[in-house]
Design a protein around this motif. Structure first.
Motif, PDB file in Angstrom:
ATOM      1  N   LEU A   1      47.033  66.999 -10.395  1.00  0.00           N
ATOM      2  CA  LEU A   1      46.238  67.528  -9.337  1.00  0.00           C
ATOM      3  C   LEU A   1      46.875  68.825  -8.716  1.00  0.00           C
TER       4      LEU A   1
ATOM      5  N   PRO B   1      47.730  71.128  -5.809  1.00  0.00           N
ATOM      6  CA  PRO B   1      48.414  70.816  -4.688  1.00  0.00           C
ATOM      7  C   PRO B   1      47.430  71.494  -3.750  1.00  0.00           C
TER       8      PRO B   1
ATOM      9  N   THR C   1      47.849  69.034   2.089  1.00  0.00           N
ATOM     10  CA  THR C   1      49.087  68.239   1.798  1.00  0.00           C
ATOM     11  C   THR C   1      50.199  69.077   2.472  1.00  0.00           C
TER      12      THR C   1
ATOM     13  N   ASP D   1      58.360  59.902  -2.321  1.00  0.00           N
ATOM     14  CA  ASP D   1      56.878  60.348  -2.482  1.00  0.00           C
ATOM     15  C   ASP D   1      56.240  59.372  -3.437  1.00  0.00           C
TER      16      ASP D   1
ATOM     17  N   THR E   1      53.411  61.541  -6.970  1.00  0.00           N
ATOM     18  CA  THR E   1      53.863  62.752  -6.839  1.00  0.00           C
ATOM     19  C   THR E   1      53.295  63.849  -7.490  1.00  0.00           C
ATOM     20  N   GLY E   2      52.427  63.649  -8.515  1.00  0.00           N
ATOM     21  CA  GLY E   2      51.849  64.703  -9.203  1.00  0.00           C
ATOM     22  C   GLY E   2      52.387  66.013  -9.719  1.00  0.00           C
TER      23      GLY E   2
ATOM     24  N   ALA F   1      54.999  68.078  -5.616  1.00  0.00           N
ATOM     25  CA  ALA F   1      54.640  69.092  -4.521  1.00  0.00           C
ATOM     26  C   ALA F   1      55.334  68.534  -3.215  1.00  0.00           C
ATOM     27  N   ILE F   2      55.080  67.262  -2.875  1.00  0.00           N
ATOM     28  CA  ILE F   2      55.483  66.829  -1.471  1.00  0.00           C
ATOM     29  C   ILE F   2      57.141  66.524  -1.553  1.00  0.00           C
TER      30      ILE F   2
ATOM     31  N   ASP G   1      55.447  58.285  -9.758  1.00  0.00           N
ATOM     32  CA  ASP G   1      54.067  58.340 -10.328  1.00  0.00           C
ATOM     33  C   ASP G   1      53.832  57.254 -11.622  1.00  0.00           C
TER      34      ASP G   1
ATOM     35  N   SER H   1      51.444  58.225 -13.774  1.00  0.00           N
ATOM     36  CA  SER H   1      51.069  59.014 -14.802  1.00  0.00           C
ATOM     37  C   SER H   1      52.338  59.770 -15.510  1.00  0.00           C
TER      38      SER H   1
ATOM     39  N   ALA I   1      52.030  63.637 -15.482  1.00  0.00           N
ATOM     40  CA  ALA I   1      52.393  63.899 -13.912  1.00  0.00           C
ATOM     41  C   ALA I   1      53.722  64.315 -13.894  1.00  0.00           C
TER      42      ALA I   1
ATOM     43  N   ASP J   1      54.149  51.706 -10.888  1.00  0.00           N
ATOM     44  CA  ASP J   1      53.110  51.698 -10.074  1.00  0.00           C
ATOM     45  C   ASP J   1      53.222  51.400  -8.621  1.00  0.00           C
ATOM     46  N   LEU J   2      52.988  52.557  -7.890  1.00  0.00           N
ATOM     47  CA  LEU J   2      53.163  52.726  -6.395  1.00  0.00           C
ATOM     48  C   LEU J   2      54.676  52.499  -6.134  1.00  0.00           C
TER      49      LEU J   2
ATOM     50  N   ASN K   1      50.224  60.975  -1.100  1.00  0.00           N
ATOM     51  CA  ASN K   1      48.804  61.464  -1.045  1.00  0.00           C
ATOM     52  C   ASN K   1      48.235  60.831  -2.236  1.00  0.00           C
TER      53      ASN K   1
ATOM     54  N   ALA L   1      42.806  60.008 -12.702  1.00  0.00           N
ATOM     55  CA  ALA L   1      43.744  58.949 -12.296  1.00  0.00           C
ATOM     56  C   ALA L   1      44.250  59.394 -11.032  1.00  0.00           C
TER      57      ALA L   1
ATOM     58  N   ARG M   1      47.007  48.897  -0.896  1.00  0.00           N
ATOM     59  CA  ARG M   1      47.995  48.174  -1.579  1.00  0.00           C
ATOM     60  C   ARG M   1      49.304  48.788  -0.809  1.00  0.00           C
TER      61      ARG M   1
HETATM   62  C1  LIG Z   1      46.009  62.704  -5.248  1.00  0.00           C
HETATM   63  S1  LIG Z   1      47.199  63.020  -6.300  1.00  0.00           S
HETATM   64  C2  LIG Z   1      48.452  63.514  -5.300  1.00  0.00           C
HETATM   65  C3  LIG Z   1      49.452  64.471  -6.131  1.00  0.00           C
HETATM   66  C4  LIG Z   1      50.667  65.049  -5.337  1.00  0.00           C
HETATM   67  N1  LIG Z   1      51.350  63.988  -4.593  1.00  0.00           N
HETATM   68  C5  LIG Z   1      49.710  66.206  -4.376  1.00  0.00           C
HETATM   69  O1  LIG Z   1      49.718  66.054  -2.977  1.00  0.00           O
HETATM   70  O2  LIG Z   1      49.509  67.247  -4.796  1.00  0.00           O
HETATM   71  C6  LIG Z   1      47.786  61.331  -6.646  1.00  0.00           C
HETATM   72  C7  LIG Z   1      48.560  61.142  -7.650  1.00  0.00           C
HETATM   73  O3  LIG Z   1      48.909  59.643  -7.565  1.00  0.00           O
HETATM   74  C8  LIG Z   1      49.068  59.146  -8.901  1.00  0.00           C
HETATM   75  N2  LIG Z   1      48.773  57.791  -8.853  1.00  0.00           N
HETATM   76  C9  LIG Z   1      47.636  57.196  -9.029  1.00  0.00           C
HETATM   77  N3  LIG Z   1      47.713  55.739  -8.871  1.00  0.00           N
HETATM   78  C10 LIG Z   1      49.053  55.260  -8.911  1.00  0.00           C
HETATM   79  C11 LIG Z   1      49.545  54.290  -8.873  1.00  0.00           C
HETATM   80  N4  LIG Z   1      49.039  52.982  -8.808  1.00  0.00           N
HETATM   81  N5  LIG Z   1      51.236  54.361  -8.794  1.00  0.00           N
HETATM   82  C12 LIG Z   1      51.784  55.737  -8.780  1.00  0.00           C
HETATM   83  N6  LIG Z   1      51.021  56.633  -8.923  1.00  0.00           N
HETATM   84  C13 LIG Z   1      49.797  56.727  -8.931  1.00  0.00           C
HETATM   85  C14 LIG Z   1      48.383  60.041  -9.724  1.00  0.00           C
HETATM   86  O4  LIG Z   1      48.792  60.034 -11.237  1.00  0.00           O
HETATM   87  C15 LIG Z   1      48.651  61.337  -8.977  1.00  0.00           C
HETATM   88  O5  LIG Z   1      49.511  62.003  -9.428  1.00  0.00           O
END
Ligand SMILES: C[S@@+](CC[C@H](N)C(=O)[O-])C[C@H]1O[C@@H](n2cnc3c(N)ncnc32)[C@H](O)[C@@H]1O
Length: 277
Positions: A91, A93, A97, A118, A121-122, A125-126, A143, A145, A148, A169-170, A184, A207, A217
């Motif tokens: 994504l 930024p 954010t 964080d 993290t995408g 950025a944060i 993340d 992904s 990412a 996953d989270l 985010n 995603a 969650r």
């Molecule tokens: C809205 S983007 C935010 C990216 C970055 N933190 C920013 O603020 O620009 C959400 C991010 O969360 C990741 N994401 C989605 N579901 C996730 C999960 N279950 N566990 C970890 N990361 C996840 C996505 O791959 C994506 O990079």
């Protein structure tokens, strides 16, 4: 054709394709394609462009006309004090954010070496902004992904900032205790997706956009690794329900902060393991 004529043609081309801020985007793309500062577009207004210069600019403008995000075409984007590499792996930024980071920094005031996580993290950025503005912080970022994470690692290396990146996953598999967890998470309803601008809907990773219950969650799961603040960016219509969910889950000092446009977007709360619900 002169530079001025090409600039006008590019702005008209983008406006005809409903690109928001067509003139500004045309200026930024021409400046990048020609290796000039924006001001030089005006000081060199009457200069004829070579064929090679026109070809370079035409391709950039064509991409923007197809509604590809400006940040992906330029390949970088400013976020607070940093210039981050940006491409379709993550994504772009957003300014709101930057407000989330502002809250994180305020909450970390006075701690020498806070442990910060964080989640999602995408581009990084944060995590990278916190590390650059609080160099003493020990920062981890997750993340789900792999793409990412690869981009986030490239950003960290390019900026010379030390952040530990984990595929997760989270917070699954994350160990230790953090003074602050920022996230985010994706928060667009799947049904809302079709109504979004093409730049978001057609180009940014799904995603990173679509809410699959990550916020809900995270409120619960993060408590295993948190002794301090959770700071979340949320959908503009969901700040009060998220704040209520934090309170119900036993978080204290729950607070909502508006973004620069006045929309309630940042929700925080403090989790103390010993006193939680
Ligand atoms: C809205 S983007 C935010 C990216 C970055 N933190 C920013 O603020 O620009 C959400 C991010 O969360 C990741 N994401 C989605 N579901 C996730 C999960 N279950 N566990 C970890 N990361 C996840 C996505 O791959 C994506 O990079």
């Amino acid at each position: 054709m002169t530079l001025g004529e090409v600039l006008r043609g590019a702005a008209d081309y983008l406006a005809a394709r409903a690109v928001p801020s067509a003139r500004l985007d045309a200026e930024l793309l021409l400046a990048r394609g020609l290796g000039l500062e924006r001001i030089e577009l005006y000081t060199q207004h009457d200069r004829p462009l070579t064929g090679a210069e026109r070809d370079a600019v035409r391709e950039l403008v064509r991409r923007r006309g197809a509604r590809e995000p400006l940040a992906y075409i330029l390949g970088d984007w400013d976020f607070r004090r940093l210039t981050l590499k940006t491409d379709p792996r993550a994504l772009v930024p957003r300014p709101e954010t930057e407000v989330l980071v502002e809250r994180c920094l305020a909450l970390l005031d006075g701690s020498e070496a806070p442990r910060v996580l964080d989640v999602g993290t995408g581009t990084g950025a944060i995590a990278l902004a916190v590390k650059s503005e609080r160099p003493g912080a020990v920062v981890t970022a997750t993340d789900r992904s792999v793409d990412a994470l690869e981009l986030a690692r490239e950003n960290a290396a390019g900026l010379g900032l030390e952040v530990a990146f984990l595929e997760a996953d989270l917070v699954d598999g994350v160990t230790g205790t953090f003074d602050l967890v920022a996230s985010n998470p994706p928060y667009v309803d799947a049904a809302e997706l079709d109504g979004l601008e093409p730049e978001v809907r057609d180009w940014e990773p799904r995603a990173a956009l679509v809410d699959e219950g990550q916020t809900r969650r995270l409120l619960a799961d993060v408590r295993t690794v948190l002794d301090g603040y959770l700071v979340l960016e949320v959908h503009e219509g969901r700040a009060s329900e998220t704040a209520a969910a934090l309170t119900a889950a036993g978080y204290r000092e729950v607070r909502v902060t508006p973004d620069l446009a006045g929309r309630d977007r940042i929700v925080e709360g403090r989790w103390t393991p010993s006193s939680g619900a």
